[in-house]
Scaffold this motif. Structure first.
Motif, mmCIF file in Angstrom:
data_model
loop_
_atom_site.group_PDB
_atom_site.id
_atom_site.type_symbol
_atom_site.label_atom_id
_atom_site.label_comp_id
_atom_site.label_asym_id
_atom_site.label_seq_id
_atom_site.Cartn_x
_atom_site.Cartn_y
_atom_site.Cartn_z
ATOM 1 N N PHE A 261 -25.465 -114.829 -64.556
ATOM 2 C CA PHE A 261 -24.765 -115.586 -65.584
ATOM 3 C C PHE A 261 -23.270 -115.281 -65.454
ATOM 4 C CE2 PHE A 261 -29.054 -115.018 -67.207
ATOM 5 C CZ PHE A 261 -29.367 -116.299 -67.647
ATOM 6 N N PRO A 262 -22.503 -116.185 -64.837
ATOM 7 C CA PRO A 262 -21.069 -115.948 -64.683
ATOM 8 C C PRO A 262 -20.372 -115.850 -66.030
ATOM 9 C CG PRO A 262 -21.819 -117.752 -63.274
ATOM 10 C CD PRO A 262 -22.928 -117.447 -64.216
ATOM 11 N N THR A 263 -19.367 -114.979 -66.102
ATOM 12 C CA THR A 263 -18.524 -114.891 -67.280
ATOM 13 C C THR A 263 -17.201 -115.565 -66.963
ATOM 14 O OG1 THR A 263 -17.521 -112.783 -66.657
ATOM 15 C CG2 THR A 263 -19.611 -112.700 -67.863
ATOM 16 N N SER A 264 -16.291 -115.547 -67.920
ATOM 17 C CA SER A 264 -15.028 -116.260 -67.745
ATOM 18 C C SER A 264 -13.919 -115.373 -67.194
ATOM 19 C CB SER A 264 -14.585 -116.842 -69.096
ATOM 20 O OG SER A 264 -14.416 -115.813 -70.052
ATOM 21 N N ASP A 265 -14.222 -114.109 -66.858
ATOM 22 C CA ASP A 265 -13.162 -113.187 -66.461
ATOM 23 C C ASP A 265 -13.362 -112.633 -65.053
ATOM 24 O OD1 ASP A 265 -15.375 -111.717 -66.984
ATOM 25 O OD2 ASP A 265 -14.527 -110.526 -68.619
ATOM 26 N N THR A 267 -16.198 -111.788 -63.624
ATOM 27 C CA THR A 267 -17.392 -110.946 -63.485
ATOM 28 C C THR A 267 -18.627 -111.806 -63.759
ATOM 29 O OG1 THR A 267 -17.370 -110.245 -65.800
ATOM 30 C CG2 THR A 267 -16.121 -108.896 -64.224
ATOM 31 N N ALA A 268 -19.782 -111.208 -63.614
ATOM 32 C CA ALA A 268 -21.027 -111.921 -63.895
ATOM 33 C C ALA A 268 -22.076 -110.922 -64.350
ATOM 34 C CB ALA A 268 -21.514 -112.672 -62.659
ATOM 35 N N GLU A 269 -23.006 -111.398 -65.139
ATOM 36 C CA GLU A 269 -24.121 -110.570 -65.587
ATOM 37 C C GLU A 269 -25.331 -110.868 -64.710
ATOM 38 O OE1 GLU A 269 -24.749 -111.474 -69.657
ATOM 39 O OE2 GLU A 269 -22.923 -110.468 -70.352
ATOM 40 N N HIS A 364 -21.128 -118.536 -58.513
ATOM 41 C CA HIS A 364 -20.354 -117.985 -59.629
ATOM 42 C C HIS A 364 -19.399 -119.023 -60.198
ATOM 43 C CE1 HIS A 364 -18.107 -115.184 -62.122
ATOM 44 N NE2 HIS A 364 -17.004 -115.705 -61.606
#
Length: 526
Positions: A261-265, A267-269, A364
């Motif tokens: 699950f990509p994040t907006s900064d 990084t990704a989970e 991503h």
């Protein structure tokens, strides 16, 4: 005026209240009581003027909430107080529940209309003895392959996997849980609560036990908040079947997965769903390894250490410079790489020290320039210098493509250069909403080669095997538009447009006529 209520008359001290009427005695000069009196009058005036929406929420409504929806849609909200706004929010939720019940019934009806001959079991055509299709499963219908999951995913704008799960649950709700469907249609349950009941009680095999458990859960839900309805449904299933929890666990294990699950900064989970005891053992192992690092003076936090150690175990790392492996952690991952797509302008800005965007990482999305610089520097360092004491595992593939390769358009099978260009350009399957990597997809001709289509980059695109079969055997048509978009037409005539594969956000310095668009593909070590 609110039904069942009357405005409270306010009288001065010493006066006699009228018979049969409630009164509020206010001590002269009492500011607190005066404020209360004014507030009650204001609220009664607003309620009398606009009415409470709950009035339109009629039990066993033959119109299925049409009056409530109309009251919500045309309510004058200019003078609503806090209670009025909460009333509005609650009534909108009850309307959503009614619509959810209608949607579930519509999904079940659509599934029934395309029941077809049989499930698609990999044959070129249906064969005698083939089983019926499960909800959402691909099936043969009148000689064509149809996928209700793909078609509803486009209507809902969901991924096909999420659409399949929703289709299955909707059909279960309609066919096996009539009381829950009725409660949803009455607005007594949320859609999430109804779907939870279906999922947790569907492990029961006996229809009578399932109906009894459903009735018990619905009775509980009528008197308790819905936040704990999952636990209550699990308890009801366990009371009626000693194997219920085992079946639920087996089902969950069948659904185990690793998701990103990509994040907006930048990084990704990475979510790894596994057996609870195995997951706990992994966490304990990571914690022990992190504690050893901390005892050896590592300044990272426990969370940072657990994340870094997990990464070192999943991916191959050469032992160098303070990596967690230096304190006894083994690298057991398979060799892997991530492709970063960047324009020529982005690479030139990086080399020249100018600010720009950083490109797009596969699986991503957009990454910042700092991330592109870090990974490109790491790749160049390891590729040119290697790692001390061990051969380099890093791979570098930096390619600036100013124009497509000439290829061999008169041959059916594209040459290697054309094949690679198309995969790098498309990145994923080009069916709307599909995210299967182009690396594992088929190269397909938009216009069939036998119908005059050529094997050039304009006529080739990537399709996963599932959507490749739907295109050729399921009645889907695809056409390229003048603006670079692609239009897919479904068997029932609905059209879905997808943007061109290279339609990323524009560069800060868009190329001019003398500087044609470029695409850089950086294969960075993961």
């Amino acid at each position: 005026m609110i039904e069942g209520m009357s405005e409270c008359p306010v009288e001065s001290a010493g006066s006699r209240p009228s018979a049969g009427r409630a009164s509020l005695s206010v001590v002269p000069g009492g500011a607190e009581f005066s404020a209360l009196r004014d507030r009650l009058r204001d609220e009664a005036r607003v309620a009398a003027r606009f009415g409470l929406l709950a009035r339109d929420d009629v039990p066993d409504d033959p119109d299925r909430g049409v009056g409530l929806f109309e009251a919500i849609a045309f309510q004058d909200t200019s003078e609503l107080n806090d209670s009025g706004w909460l009333d509005r929010v609650e009534m909108i939720g009850r309307t959503e529940a009614r619509l959810a019940a209608l949607k579930a019934s519509a999904v079940a009806g659509y599934e029934a209309s395309l029941r077809g001959v049989s499930a698609d079991l990999g044959h070129r055509h249906p064969e005698p003895g083939d089983r019926d299709a499960e909800p959402g499963e691909r099936r043969w219908v009148a000689g064509d392959l149809r996928s209700t999951a793909d078609e509803l995913a486009l209507a809902w704008q969901l991924h096909k996997g999420a659409a399949t799960a929703r289709i299955h649950t909707s059909c279960e709700l309609v066919h096996n849980f009539p009381a829950t469907l009725r409660a949803l249609a009455e607005g007594e349950l949320t859609e999430r609560a109804a779907f939870t009941i279906v999922r947790e009680l569907s492990v029961l095999d006996d229809p009578a036990e399932m109906a009894a458990a459903e009735a018990a859960v619905l009775e509980w839900a009528s008197e308790h908040p819905l936040q704990r309805i999952k636990q209550e449904a699990q308890r009801e299933a366990a009371r009626r079947s000693s194997t219920a929890r085992s079946k639920a666990h087996a089902r969950a294990m069948d659904e185990r997965s690793v998701r990103i699950f990509p994040t907006s900064d930048g990084t990704a989970e990475l979510i790894h769903t596994q057996d609870a005891l195995d997951a706990a053992a992994v966490m304990n192992s990571l914690t022990r390894a992190a504690n050893r690092c901390r005892r050896n003076g590592d300044p990272r936090t426990m969370d940072q250490l657990r994340a870094d150690i997990a990464l070192s175990r999943l991916l191959p790392r050469n032992k160098a410079g303070g990596a967690p492996e230096d304190v006894g952690e083994a690298s057991v991952g398979a060799e892997a790489a991530v492709v970063i797509h960047a324009t020529g302008a982005e690479i030139r800005a990086l080399v020249n020290g100018a600010s720009d965007t950083g490109g797009v990482a596969e699986h991503h999305g957009p990454i910042p320039q700092e991330s592109l610089r870090k990974h490109l520097t790491r790749v160049l360092t390891r590729s040119l210098l290697g790692d001390a004491g061990s051969p380099s595992r890093s791979r570098l593939a930096l390619r600036l493509i100013d124009e497509p390769p000439a290829g061999t358009p008169e041959r059916y099978t594209p040459n290697a250069a054309t094949d690679r260009f198309v995969r790098l350009r498309d990145r994923t399957c080009q069916f709307p909403g599909c995210n299967q990597p182009a690396e594992f997809a088929d190269i397909d001709h938009r216009v069939a080669f036998a119908a005059g289509g050529r094997s050039n980059t304009d006529n080739l695109h990537c399709l996963c095997r599932h959507h490749h079969r739907l295109k050729h055997e399921g009645g889907w048509a695809v056409a390229s538009d003048a603006d670079g978009t692609t239009t897919w037409t479904s068997p029932n005539g609905r059209r879905y447009r997808t943007p061109p594969p290279d339609s990323d956000p524009p560069d800060s310095d868009p190329p001019g006529d003398s500087d044609p668009p470029s695409d850089a593909s950086v294969t960075a070590p993961a």
